[in-house]
Design a protein around this motif. Structure first.
Motif, PDB file in Angstrom:
ATOM      1  N   ILE A  43       0.837  -1.202   0.000  1.00  0.00           N
ATOM      2  CA  ILE A  43       0.000   0.000   0.000  1.00  0.00           C
ATOM      3  C   ILE A  43       0.868   1.247   0.000  1.00  0.00           C
ATOM      4  N   LEU A  44       1.911   1.270   0.809  1.00  0.00           N
ATOM      5  CA  LEU A  44       2.798   2.437   0.847  1.00  0.00           C
ATOM      6  C   LEU A  44       3.438   2.689  -0.515  1.00  0.00           C
TER       7      LEU A  44
ATOM      8  N   GLY B 256       7.052  11.633  -0.719  1.00  0.00           N
ATOM      9  CA  GLY B 256       7.039  13.057  -0.412  1.00  0.00           C
ATOM     10  C   GLY B 256       6.980  13.315   1.070  1.00  0.00           C
ATOM     11  N   GLU B 257       6.957  14.585   1.412  1.00  0.00           N
ATOM     12  CA  GLU B 257       6.857  15.039   2.795  1.00  0.00           C
ATOM     13  C   GLU B 257       5.580  15.848   2.923  1.00  0.00           C
TER      14      GLU B 257
ATOM     15  N   THR C 241       4.655  15.486  10.571  1.00  0.00           N
ATOM     16  CA  THR C 241       5.300  15.506   9.261  1.00  0.00           C
ATOM     17  C   THR C 241       5.410  14.065   8.794  1.00  0.00           C
ATOM     18  N   LEU C 242       4.670  13.735   7.765  1.00  0.00           N
ATOM     19  CA  LEU C 242       4.659  12.386   7.187  1.00  0.00           C
ATOM     20  C   LEU C 242       5.635  12.337   6.026  1.00  0.00           C
ATOM     21  N   ARG C 243       6.599  11.440   6.126  1.00  0.00           N
ATOM     22  CA  ARG C 243       7.582  11.271   5.056  1.00  0.00           C
ATOM     23  C   ARG C 243       7.439   9.864   4.490  1.00  0.00           C
ATOM     24  N   ILE C 244       7.106   9.796   3.212  1.00  0.00           N
ATOM     25  CA  ILE C 244       6.937   8.507   2.534  1.00  0.00           C
ATOM     26  C   ILE C 244       8.043   8.347   1.508  1.00  0.00           C
TER      27      ILE C 244
ATOM     28  N   LEU D  50      -3.298  14.732   2.176  1.00  0.00           N
ATOM     29  CA  LEU D  50      -2.437  15.510   1.284  1.00  0.00           C
ATOM     30  C   LEU D  50      -1.686  14.609   0.323  1.00  0.00           C
ATOM     31  N   ALA D  51      -1.321  13.418   0.814  1.00  0.00           N
ATOM     32  CA  ALA D  51      -0.535  12.500  -0.012  1.00  0.00           C
ATOM     33  C   ALA D  51      -1.379  11.831  -1.088  1.00  0.00           C
ATOM     34  N   MET D  52      -2.619  11.483  -0.770  1.00  0.00           N
ATOM     35  CA  MET D  52      -3.489  10.788  -1.734  1.00  0.00           C
ATOM     36  C   MET D  52      -4.933  11.252  -1.537  1.00  0.00           C
TER      37      MET D  52
END
Length: 680
Positions: A241-242, A248-249, A272-275, A371-373
């Motif tokens: 899934i990730l 991004g951040e 702060t989510l960092r993928i 924000l990411a998806m």
């Protein structure tokens, strides 16, 4: 006897078992935990366990890793719980017939507030430890300063009831009567606690029997290897899934309404989510310092602590309903939890209402992933679930009664494909309502109204779910009411992609009368005969532009009482006359509203947060975060409160106010710099 050194031994060097056998084993493990859960659910005494279902059940590896939980019974927060540190704190190792327990939030960070009593039982096969059965029950009361043991007003762990560090309740099958007596002496309804405890022991024994049946069926080696493979497979599913989410951040912040019972300033939570590829880092730097109230979250700084990842579990399971629920889900994620903050408090900080903050943490995680998806994420759930407890006296018998009655939850956020569910948000959807007849049979109160709060869901193409409405009347003097997790009367659940924020919650005594008293987030109250108490939860945020909602769906909401005719007109631009849609008038109104609504933002936070952040800018919060990191822990909340005093007195706000206020504090209190703070 089995001790901690044995648990450090590696598994035999065997290959993974085949997929068919693994699937069969997974089903057996789930069935075993469900049998345990039914044993507890059907034999418990308190309404909070037997009706509301605030309990968990699971199976652990010998190392303390959760590898199986039920899917449909109990709380959904704990598939990633690691019992390992608590297992090692029990002296003397483990033998057949032992049952250990703890409810101390600072011992191994398994129990997360004192009413949650966690228990585990070692399971042996031919003298070898192969697993533990485990779980927790939420005791309605565990003693302490207030009935039900929990309130925002409490400032240290010692006020939140009697605590037990990890120890044995049963030794080789024999109950420790002295230990039990200590517990029963310190709680308000000992027969209720003892009844739930016996049911819990029955569930542990059921787990032991089911695991032994699995070992006999599959063999000890296959069972051991299979439990490891189940965790590995859950990790693989999470990483898949990730990998589908853009690298991004992503930064997001949210607030609880109040940080304590005295200061009543907001508590900020920041993420702060960092993928990167199939891994993610959740950095909680920027969260407020630990508080002099009970909404701190005890994590010990553990990088995979289950309370910090509940929102992640919900996202993963929504995106893949076939995902295995076990501790393997936590492996791709790493949490950074600065020491001395609300998400990693130091002893003896109060933590009893950590579930209030956990509700906001889920919204926080949803916002960062939104924000990411954004195309796959809902709007904010209500973020508030008030657990209402009543301690009163039966007038006919003089008997004192204490019980948890219906939880007052909010709605879920509008989803990509549908409206948010009403009265069952992502925050507390596992909490079942107690039938009105059951409440009135066991507690001498009258339920005046129990249903949904009209108009509370945020407007959107997909509407936010409605909050719950609970109203009851008391008949005895000195009736004490506690309602933990009161929140969202100020900062609303946010809308997304053009959707609007949900409506706030409230707590009112004697509503719609000359004696009406607005209590907001107050969580304790002494009521008198004839008082009527009303709670309603917040609505979920809306998703998508409300002007894009099919008018027929708006009419249906009006017919069902979810919206008024006026709200249909104001929020959705739908004109309803004589129970029908006026198509021409609706088209004209929507065209006018669309022309006037030129500001489309990713999130709609509501006017309260927008006004607040005109003063408390991101730069101002960054400055305060840096100040907090430089201070000894015992100074942080004091300094935060003084900075807020300066900000509240300012017209403009901003970073300059923060820096100027801190300079004044240092000048007044030069001893502030004697000991430097730790920023871990």
């Amino acid at each position: 006897m089995y001790n901690e050194r044995d648990r450090e031994m590696n598994l035999p060097n065997t290959q993974s078992i085949d997929k068919v056998t693994l699937e069969i084993l997974a089903n057996h493990c789930r069935a075993a935990t469900e049998s345990m859960a039914y044993t507890l659910y059907r034999t418990a005494h308190s309404t909070f366990v037997k009706e509301t279902e605030d309990f968990t059940i699971g199976l652990l590896t010998p190392q303390g890793k959760t590898f199986a939980i039920p899917l449909d019974l109990g709380a959904t927060w704990f598939p990633g719980l690691d019992y390992g540190p608590a297992l090692d704190m029990v002296p003397g190792g483990y033998e057949e017939g032992d049952i250990a327990f703890t409810n101390d939030p600072y011992s191994g960070y398994v129990s997360t507030h004192s009413p949650d009593l966690h228990m585990w039982k070692p399971i042996f096969h031919e003298g070898e430890l192969v697993a533990f059965s485990c779980g927790h029950i939420h005791n309605t009361d565990i003693g302490g300063a207030v009935p039900a043991s929990l309130s925002r007003t409490l400032v240290e762990i010692h006020q939140e009831g009697i605590r037990f560090t990890p120890c044995k309740l049963y030794k080789r099958g024999e109950l420790n009567e002295e230990l039990l007596q200590v517990m029963m002496t310190n709680v308000r309804q000992p027969e209720q606690n003892w009844g739930d405890l016996k049911a819990f022991v029955g569930a542990m024994n059921t787990g032991e029997r089911k695991v032994k049946e699995m070992v006999e069926k599959f063999g000890a080696d296959v069972f051991r290897r299979g439990t490891e493979d189940l965790m590995d497979y859950a990790e693989h599913q999470a990483r898949e899934i990730l990998n589908s989410i853009p690298d991004g951040e992503y930064f997001f912040s949210d607030y609880t309404d109040e940080d304590s019972d005295t200061e009543r300033n907001p508590c900020r939570l920041a993420l702060t989510l960092r993928i990167e590829g199939d891994a993610a880092e959740l950095d909680f730097t920027g969260c407020d310092p630990q508080l002099t109230s009970s909404i701190n979250v005890p994590t010990g700084g553990a990088p995979h602590h289950t309370l910090m990842l509940v929102g992640v579990y919900y996202i993963l399971y929504t995106l893949n309903p076939n995902i295995l629920l076990n501790i393997g889900l936590t492996r791709p994620f790493k949490c950074i939890l600065p020491k001395g903050t609300v998400v990693n408090p130091e002893y003896p900080a109060a933590v009893g209402m950590r579930s209030l903050t956990c509700g906001r943490l889920r919204s926080l995680i949803f916002g960062a992933f939104g924000l990411a998806m954004p195309e796959r994420m809902p709007a904010a759930p209500a973020g508030s679930s008030s657990i209402v407890n009543v301690m009163t006296t039966e007038n006919k018998t003089g008997k004192r009664v204490i019980a948890a009655i219906d939880p007052v939850v909010g709605g879920a956020g509008g989803m990509p494909h549908a409206d948010g569910p009403d009265g069952s948000g992502a925050d507390a959807s596992y909490l079942k309502n107690t039938p009105v007849e059951m409440i009135e049979a066991e507690v001498p109160i009258e339920i005046v109204r129990y249903g949904l709060a009209p108009g509370s869901g945020g407007a959107g193409e997909n509407r936010g779910g409605l909050g719950t409405w609970l109203e009851f009347k008391v008949f005895s003097p000195g009736t004490r009411i506690t309602a933990r997790n009161r929140d969202r009367t100020r900062f609303r659940p946010w809308g997304i992609l053009g959707g609007k924020a949900g409506r706030p919650s409230n707590f009112i005594r004697n509503p719609d009368t000359p004696k009406e008293e607005i209590l907001g987030n107050q969580d304790t109250l002494t009521a008198e005969p004839g008082d009527v108490i009303r709670f309603y939860g917040p609505g979920g945020g809306g998703r998508g532009n409300p002007l894009d909602r099919d008018p027929s769906r708006v009419l249906q909401d009006v017919e069902r009482g979810a919206l008024s005719v006026e709200e249909a007109h104001t929020d959705y631009g739908v004109v309803i006359a004589k129970d029908n849609i006026d198509d021409a008038a609706t088209q004209r109104l929507r065209a006018k509203m669309q022309k006037n609504d030129t500001m489309q933002t990713h999130f709609d936070f509501g006017p309260e947060r927008e006004n607040y952040e005109r003063q408390w800018t991101p730069e101002a919060y960054d400055a305060m975060t840096e100040i907090m990191a430089s201070l000894p822990n015992h100074w942080r909340f004091f300094v935060k409160a003084r900075i807020f005093d300066a900000m509240n007195a300012s017209d403009a706000g901003g970073v300059e106010v923060v820096q100027s206020a801190f300079a004044s504090i240092k000048a007044e209190h030069p001893q502030i710099g004697i000991n430097r703070g730790m920023h871990d």
